[in-house]
Motif scaffolding. Structure first.
Motif: not given
Length: 355
Positions: A215-216, A259-262, A286-291, A330-333
Motif C-alpha cells: 500500500c502507498i 523498495a519503492l524508490s524506483w 483526459v488525464y496524463t496517467c493513473q497517478d 510521487h508514486h508512479c507505476v
C-alpha cells in the motif's frame, strides 16, 4: 506459463515508440486506455489513493461523476476506429457500480479491442460477469482482509462481505470462458502476517494469479518506505515461500513487493507514457496517467463537448506540457518503463550495430 507482467511490453509496439518524441511528425493512438466510468464505490478502503488526504491522486474528484451512456458508446466507437489495442475499466470508483457497464462491454465485444477491469469483486455476478467471462481478457480483484472481520474493518462494509466476494470469485471461475482472473493483495502492517495463507487460499479457489503489492501511504517516498520497513522481511519471506512452493504453470505469483524508490525518483522532463497509456475520467476529462487522475497537474483536456479522437489528434504539444521532474515527485507505476523508453530513444543510430 508465458509472462503476463513485464516492463518490456511496450517494446512490441516499435512504431508507437518512434512516434513519441516531440520532433516526430505523426501522432499515433494510445496502445491502452484506462476508462474510469464512475467514481462510486461501495467500499471505503483506508489506503484508497482517491480518498486519502495525504495523497495527491483524486484531489479534484467528484464522487457523483459518471460517463453518460451515449458518451461511453461514442468513446468506444472512437477507440475501435483509432486502433487502440486495449481498454481497462478502473477507479475512481468501482467500474462494476457503473450501470452502463454491460452496455459498454457488450459493444466492446463486437470490436477488436481487448478489455479488462479492476474491481472489489462485490458485484462480479450476473450478466456483466458472463460477458467478461466469455469476452474479456482479464479481471483483477483487490483484496486486503483475510476473513470477514478483518475485511469489514479494512473496507467499512458489513461482516460477511469477504465471504460473498470469495463466493463471487469462485462463481466467476465456474462460468467458463478464457477471462484471466487475478487478485492484487494490498499489503500493509495489519495483514502482513497473513500474506502466505491468503495466497494459498486464493490459489485453492481457482484464481489464476496473485499480485502482491505494498500500500502507498504517502507521496513522500521515504515515508512510504519507512512504513514498510517494519514488515519488509516478514512479507518477503512469505512471498518467496509461496513462489517456491505454490507457483505453477496454472498459477502465477507476481512479486511487486519491494523498495519503492524506483516508483518515485524522476529526472526526465517529458513522459512517454502519456501517449501510450491514457486516462479518461468519469468527469469526461483526459488525464496524463493513473497517478495524476483528477488533479490539476494531470489534466490534458476535456472531451465533454468533443469526440475523443478529435481531441487526441488535434495538438501533439499537449503531451509535453507535463514535466515529471517538477510535478510528478510521487508514486508512479510507469517510472521504470519511462526510463527504458527514454534510454531507447536516446541512442545514437549510427552506433546501433556495435551491440
Amino acid at each position: 506459463m508465458r509472462k503476463l507482467y513485464s516492463k518490456f511490453k511496450v517494446f512490441h509496439y516499435k512504431d508507437k515508440i518512434e512516434s513519441l518524441p516531440r520532433e516526430a511528425d505523426n501522432i499515433m493512438p494510445p496502445v491502452h486506455i484506462r476508462i474510469k466510468p464512475t467514481n462510486v464505490c461501495g467500499h471505503s478502503c483506508w489506503y484508497c489513493a482517491y480518498r486519502k488526504d495525504s495523497l495527491q491522486l483524486g484531489e479534484g474528484m467528484n464522487e457523483r461523476d459518471f460517463i453518460p451512456r451515449e458518451k461511453m458508446l461514442e468513446i468506444i466507437e472512437d477507440i475501435s476506429e483509432m486502433g487502440v489495442q486495449a481498454v481497462t475499466f478502473s477507479g475512481g470508483g468501482d467500474p462494476f457500480y457503473y450501470k452502463y457497464l454491460p452496455d459498454a462491454v457488450r459493444k466492446l465485444s463486437d470490436t477488436n479491442v481487448h478489455f479488462a477491469s479492476l474491481t472489489n469483486g462485490s458485484r462480479l455476478v450476473g450478466e456483466v460477469a458472463e460477458i467478461f467471462a466469455h469476452h474479456g481478457t482479464w479481471i483483477r480483484v483487490s483484496m486486503d482482509g483475510w476473513d470477514d472481520v478483518s475485511y469489514a474493518q479494512y473496507r467499512g462494509v458489513k461482516e460477511g462481505e469477504f465471504t460473498r466476494v470469495m463466493e463471487n470469485i469462485a462463481g466467476f471461475k465456474k462460468l467458463g470462458g478464457k477471462c484471466y482472473l487475478s487478485v492484487v493483495l494490498i499489503v500493509d502492517q495489519k495483514n502482513a502476517p497473513h500474506v502466505y495463507d491468503s495466497i494459498i487460499r486464493l490459489r485453492d479457489i481457482g484464481i489464476n494469479s496473485v499480485k502482491v503489492s505494498p500500500c502507498i501511504t504517502s507521496n513522500d517516498m521515504k515515508e512510504s518506505d519507512e512504513y514498510h520497513k517494519a514488515i519488509f522481511g516478514l512479507v518477503r519471506d512469505q512471498v518467496d515461500r509461496a513462489i517456491a512452493g505454490a507457483a505453477s504453470e496454472t498459477f502465477e505469483i507476481f512479486d511487486s513487493y519491494h523498495a519503492l524508490s524506483w516508483k518515485f525518483e524522476k529526472d526526465y522532463d517529458w513522459c512517454p507514457y502519456i501517449q501510450t497509456l491514457t486516462i479518461i475520467g468519469a468527469d469526461m476529462n483526459v488525464y496524463t496517467c493513473q497517478d495524476k487522475a483528477y488533479t490539476k497537474d494531470g489534466l490534458l483536456g476535456s472531451i465533454r463537448n468533443q469526440r475523443f479522437r478529435d481531441f487526441w489528434f488535434s495538438d501533439k504539444n499537449v503531451f509535453f506540457k507535463t514535466n515529471p521532474s517538477r510535478v510528478c515527485n510521487h508514486h508512479c507505476v510507469v517510472n521504470e518503463r519511462n526510463n527504458l523508453i527514454l534510454d531507447y530513444l536516446s541512442l545514437d543510430k549510427e552506433h546501433l550495430p556495435f551491440i
